[in-house]
Motif scaffolding. Structure first.
Motif, PDB file in Angstrom:
ATOM      1  N   SER A 108       1.349  -3.135   2.150  1.00 57.02           N
ATOM      2  CA  SER A 108       2.330  -3.155   1.052  1.00 57.02           C
ATOM      3  C   SER A 108       2.196  -4.384   0.172  1.00 57.02           C
ATOM      4  N   LYS A 109       1.426  -5.360   0.625  1.00 57.10           N
ATOM      5  CA  LYS A 109       1.204  -6.598  -0.133  1.00 57.10           C
ATOM      6  C   LYS A 109       2.514  -7.317  -0.450  1.00 57.10           C
ATOM      7  N   GLY A 110       3.355  -7.451   0.573  1.00 60.57           N
ATOM      8  CA  GLY A 110       4.585  -8.217   0.431  1.00 60.57           C
ATOM      9  C   GLY A 110       5.791  -7.464  -0.093  1.00 60.57           C
ATOM     10  N   ALA A 111       5.669  -6.183  -0.366  1.00 63.25           N
ATOM     11  CA  ALA A 111       6.812  -5.412  -0.868  1.00 63.25           C
ATOM     12  C   ALA A 111       7.882  -5.252   0.205  1.00 63.25           C
ATOM     13  N   TYR A 112       7.471  -5.172   1.443  1.00 61.80           N
ATOM     14  CA  TYR A 112       8.396  -5.106   2.567  1.00 61.80           C
ATOM     15  C   TYR A 112       7.710  -5.688   3.782  1.00 61.80           C
ATOM     16  N   SER A 113       8.522  -6.061   4.771  1.00 63.27           N
ATOM     17  CA  SER A 113       7.981  -6.720   5.957  1.00 63.27           C
ATOM     18  C   SER A 113       8.020  -5.784   7.161  1.00 63.27           C
TER      19      SER A 113
END
Length: 153
Positions: A108-113
């Motif tokens: 997600s490249k940092g969109a969610y963890s």
């Protein structure tokens, strides 16, 4: 008669062959249908949550995919799950693998963890009794009795 002209013996042999082939075909179809009826997975398929929050695709190999719709600011997120089913007790248990959650979060490249995904899957990762009624799957949580109703896609 066009078949074997007037030779009664040859017509008799042809008739026996036709009856034998059709009987064998009927027996094979009956065996296939009985096997399919008693050994198939009753919950296999793609199911949509009636609230529109998720889609659940259950595969025959003990794996499933849950698609979380409108997750965080994303359109949808697909997360792999594992499940085990007990057809006699009519129970199904869903679980997730932390490594696969980490992989999905990394994509997600940092969109969610990974924690966001765990929080979203907490309600699904449990043991349920299931009931399939025509095109409707009802999952009832064993511990608290919460129900999820999913419609077949």
């Amino acid at each position: 008669m066009f078949i074997a002209k007037n030779d009664e013996e040859q017509r008799s042999r042809i008739w026996r062959a036709v009856v034998l082939v059709s009987t064998a075909l009927i027996i094979l179809i009956a065996i296939f249908l009985l096997t399919k009826m008693f050994t198939s997975n009753p919950v296999e398929g793609t199911w949509k949550d009636e609230n529109g929050r998720m889609d659940l695709s259950i595969h025959g190999s003990g794996s499933a995919d849950v698609t979380l719709l409108d997750f965080q600011e994303q359109d949808k997120v697909e997360v792999p799950l594992a499940y085990s089913i007990d057809k006699d007790a009519k129970t199904i248990t869903f679980s997730y693998d932390d490594a696969k959650l980490k992989s999905v979060a990394d994509k997600s490249k940092g969109a969610y963890s990974e924690n966001d995904l765990e929080t979203a899957l907490e309600s699904l990762a449990s043991t349920y009794t299931y009931s399939v009624d025509q095109e409707c799957l009802t999952l009832t949580e064993s511990e608290y009795g919460d129900q999820m109703v999913l419609d077949k896609e």
